[in-house]
Design a protein around this motif. Structure first.
Motif, PDB file in Angstrom:
ATOM      1  N   LYS A 194      42.487 -20.865 108.443  1.00  0.00           N
ATOM      2  CA  LYS A 194      43.692 -21.449 107.848  1.00  0.00           C
ATOM      3  C   LYS A 194      43.268 -22.687 107.062  1.00  0.00           C
ATOM      4  O   LYS A 194      42.645 -23.603 107.611  1.00  0.00           O
ATOM      5  CB  LYS A 194      44.678 -21.834 108.949  1.00  0.00           C
ATOM      6  CG  LYS A 194      46.045 -22.277 108.480  1.00  0.00           C
ATOM      7  CD  LYS A 194      46.920 -22.700 109.673  1.00  0.00           C
ATOM      8  CE  LYS A 194      47.205 -21.542 110.610  1.00  0.00           C
ATOM      9  NZ  LYS A 194      48.143 -21.941 111.700  1.00  0.00           N
ATOM     10  N   ALA A 195      43.560 -22.702 105.770  1.00  0.00           N
ATOM     11  CA  ALA A 195      43.200 -23.836 104.910  1.00  0.00           C
ATOM     12  C   ALA A 195      44.455 -24.456 104.332  1.00  0.00           C
ATOM     13  O   ALA A 195      45.494 -23.798 104.217  1.00  0.00           O
ATOM     14  CB  ALA A 195      42.274 -23.387 103.785  1.00  0.00           C
ATOM     15  N   VAL A 196      44.360 -25.723 103.971  1.00  0.00           N
ATOM     16  CA  VAL A 196      45.486 -26.438 103.366  1.00  0.00           C
ATOM     17  C   VAL A 196      45.025 -27.075 102.064  1.00  0.00           C
ATOM     18  O   VAL A 196      44.024 -27.797 102.039  1.00  0.00           O
ATOM     19  CB  VAL A 196      46.048 -27.521 104.315  1.00  0.00           C
ATOM     20  CG1 VAL A 196      47.038 -28.419 103.581  1.00  0.00           C
ATOM     21  CG2 VAL A 196      46.729 -26.868 105.510  1.00  0.00           C
ATOM     22  N   LEU A 197      45.745 -26.778 100.994  1.00  0.00           N
ATOM     23  CA  LEU A 197      45.486 -27.402  99.697  1.00  0.00           C
ATOM     24  C   LEU A 197      46.352 -28.642  99.614  1.00  0.00           C
ATOM     25  O   LEU A 197      47.580 -28.558  99.586  1.00  0.00           O
ATOM     26  CB  LEU A 197      45.829 -26.430  98.566  1.00  0.00           C
ATOM     27  CG  LEU A 197      45.296 -25.002  98.717  1.00  0.00           C
ATOM     28  CD1 LEU A 197      45.691 -24.164  97.497  1.00  0.00           C
ATOM     29  CD2 LEU A 197      43.790 -24.998  98.928  1.00  0.00           C
ATOM     30  N   VAL A 198      45.711 -29.812  99.581  1.00  0.00           N
ATOM     31  CA  VAL A 198      46.457 -31.070  99.657  1.00  0.00           C
ATOM     32  C   VAL A 198      46.770 -31.547  98.237  1.00  0.00           C
ATOM     33  O   VAL A 198      45.995 -32.286  97.613  1.00  0.00           O
ATOM     34  CB  VAL A 198      45.682 -32.126 100.463  1.00  0.00           C
ATOM     35  CG1 VAL A 198      46.594 -33.336 100.729  1.00  0.00           C
ATOM     36  CG2 VAL A 198      45.196 -31.548 101.789  1.00  0.00           C
ATOM     37  N   LEU A 199      47.912 -31.111  97.715  1.00  0.00           N
ATOM     38  CA  LEU A 199      48.335 -31.463  96.358  1.00  0.00           C
ATOM     39  C   LEU A 199      48.478 -32.966  96.196  1.00  0.00           C
ATOM     40  O   LEU A 199      48.124 -33.531  95.162  1.00  0.00           O
ATOM     41  CB  LEU A 199      49.664 -30.768  96.035  1.00  0.00           C
ATOM     42  CG  LEU A 199      49.733 -29.250  96.263  1.00  0.00           C
ATOM     43  CD1 LEU A 199      51.141 -28.752  96.004  1.00  0.00           C
ATOM     44  CD2 LEU A 199      48.733 -28.521  95.373  1.00  0.00           C
ATOM     45  N   GLY A 200      49.025 -33.621  97.210  1.00  0.00           N
ATOM     46  CA  GLY A 200      49.232 -35.071  97.143  1.00  0.00           C
ATOM     47  C   GLY A 200      47.929 -35.834  97.012  1.00  0.00           C
ATOM     48  O   GLY A 200      47.877 -36.890  96.377  1.00  0.00           O
ATOM     49  N   SER A 201      46.868 -35.302  97.596  1.00  0.00           N
ATOM     50  CA  SER A 201      45.551 -35.932  97.465  1.00  0.00           C
ATOM     51  C   SER A 201      44.954 -35.652  96.096  1.00  0.00           C
ATOM     52  O   SER A 201      44.381 -36.550  95.457  1.00  0.00           O
ATOM     53  CB  SER A 201      44.615 -35.409  98.557  1.00  0.00           C
ATOM     54  OG  SER A 201      43.301 -35.882  98.364  1.00  0.00           O
ATOM     55  N   ALA A 202      45.073 -34.412  95.626  1.00  0.00           N
ATOM     56  CA  ALA A 202      44.518 -34.060  94.314  1.00  0.00           C
ATOM     57  C   ALA A 202      45.087 -34.940  93.213  1.00  0.00           C
ATOM     58  O   ALA A 202      44.377 -35.353  92.293  1.00  0.00           O
ATOM     59  CB  ALA A 202      44.819 -32.587  94.014  1.00  0.00           C
ATOM     60  N   ASN A 203      46.373 -35.270  93.316  1.00  0.00           N
ATOM     61  CA  ASN A 203      47.035 -36.104  92.315  1.00  0.00           C
ATOM     62  C   ASN A 203      46.587 -37.567  92.354  1.00  0.00           C
ATOM     63  O   ASN A 203      46.923 -38.343  91.453  1.00  0.00           O
ATOM     64  CB  ASN A 203      48.554 -36.066  92.503  1.00  0.00           C
ATOM     65  CG  ASN A 203      49.165 -34.766  92.035  1.00  0.00           C
ATOM     66  OD1 ASN A 203      48.579 -34.027  91.261  1.00  0.00           O
ATOM     67  ND2 ASN A 203      50.378 -34.493  92.505  1.00  0.00           N
TER      68      ASN A 203
END
Length: 406
Positions: free
Chosen positions: A311-320
């Motif tokens: 299970k992986a999580v793409l952290v959009l808030g971090s990428a931004n």
């Protein structure tokens, strides 16, 4: 604490983390960009380049188990409430194509007069009251009213539908799953939408629900279950994220008086600044912070390997907030370069790019332009604002505000 002296502890359920996740994001990007939380058995991907690649690689990063790490929301039945967000191609392609027949750009554009009318209605009350709660009295009402009018939810039912939607995203302290109240709310909404779809099937009207029932590609049509799942997704994703966008926009702008003064000094100049105000808010503090993926193959990044099946999580808030892409990323700046803002990942990317992105931006544009046009003074009691506690959505449940008309 979320970050300890012994290393990074990335726990999205932790209330302290939810108050300010950005220091944890920064440490992950710099020290451990493919971070594993062994207790949750979740891998967090935090750098912009890696997230950007992941949202465009469905052959590795699968949506078929859902987009939330909650145990009860993760599994092959996720599509029952998350619609095509819980699918991979070709199922996702088919369903999104059919849904798009009803949720057209034209239908969204035609909502503009209704959005203006609803904006005026709720803004009138806020201005007249002087002191109000931006979330309770405006930002929480407008998106739900817009979605409700689009779907055909009667005005008398909207407050209850919004209450149920709020319960779906709220997380209790110490509970690492959907709380009981959230599960019960989900069942109640499914029953409600089932009855609504059955009613429209017998007596079609001029709304999205009826359009979805009649949508077809050749002989292929949406099933009742597929329509209900999409309506469910609209209420959760379409309502909650736009509410949080409007709340975050006012909170952050008023925390920077020199920028606020530029926006509100002159209605005409402020009108032109609304777009960058929205885009910088989406970058700086996006409503949708992270989305889960099921790995169909090993993922090797920066010396570590997340195994297939994980299970992986793409952290959009971090990428931004990645300083490899954005200059001085922790600074809120509505005058930021447009080329930088064009790279934000707040709405995802690839096949799962947010279908409601245009509607969210349209609502925010109309709402904030009207605010600037009609209001000269806005004061937010920042120390009294209350956050929503959620693992995926970031924003406020209360933003006390005082407004003075021009």
């Amino acid at each position: 604490m979320t970050v300890t002296d012994g290393g990074i502890v990335f726990d999205p359920y932790d209330y302290d983390f939810q108050e300010d996740p950005y220091p944890t994001y920064r440490r992950c990007r710099d020290e451990d960009p493919l971070h594993h939380n062994p207790e949750l058995d979740v891998w967090f991907i935090t750098r912009y380049a890696d997230v950007h690649q992941a949202v465009r690689s469905p052959e590795v990063y699968s949506n078929a188990m859902g987009v939330s790490i909650d145990k009860s929301a993760w599994g092959p039945d996720a599509h029952r409430v998350m619609s095509f967000l819980g699918m991979d191609p070709p199922r996702q392609t088919r369903l999104r194509s059919l849904v798009s027949k009803g949720f057209t750009p034209r239908r969204v554009a035609e909502l503009a007069p209704q959005i203006r009318r609803l904006t005026d209605l709720h803004l009138d009350r806020c201005i007249e009251a002087g002191s109000s709660d931006w979330i309770h009295d405006f930002a929480g009402r407008l998106p739900m009213d817009v979605i409700s009018e689009m779907m055909g939810v009667p005005e008398a039912d909207r407050a209850e539908v919004r209450r149920l939607a709020d319960l779906l995203v709220h997380r209790e302290p110490g509970v690492r799953d959907v709380p009981r109240a959230g599960s019960e709310a989900a069942l109640t909404l499914v029953v409600y939408f089932t009855e609504m779809v059955e009613s429209r099937a017998k007596r079609p009207t001029d709304d999205l629900t009826s359009a979805l029932i009649s949508a077809h590609l050749g002989d292929d049509r949406l099933t009742e279950e597929e329509i209900i799942a999409f309506l469910f997704l609209m209420v959760v994703a379409g309502n909650e994220t736009t509410t949080k966008l409007l709340g975050n926009a006012l909170f952050h702008l008023t925390a920077h008086p020199e920028q606020q003064e530029r926006v509100f000094a002159d209605p005409d100049d402020g009108h032109d600044l609304v777009s960058p105000w929205i885009e910088e808010t989406l970058r700086h503090d996006t409503s949708s912070q992270m989305v889960a993926r099921h790995l169909l193959a090993d993922v090797a990044l920066h010396g570590r390997v997340a195994p297939a099946g994980a299970k992986a999580v793409l952290v959009l808030g971090s990428a931004n907030r990645d300083d490899r892409v954005f200059r001085d990323p922790d600074r809120y700046d509505i005058f930021r370069d447009k080329e930088e803002l064009a790279q934000l990942l707040s709405f995802g990317g690839g096949r799962h790019f947010c279908l409601g992105a245009n509607l969210a931006r349209l609502e925010a544009q109309i709402a904030l332009r009207e605010l600037v046009r009609r209001v000269g003074t806005v004061e937010v009691a920042h120390e009294e604002c209350e956050r929503v506690h959620s693992i995926n959505v970031r924003g406020f449940s209360s933003v006390p505000v005082r407004m003075v008309a021009r």
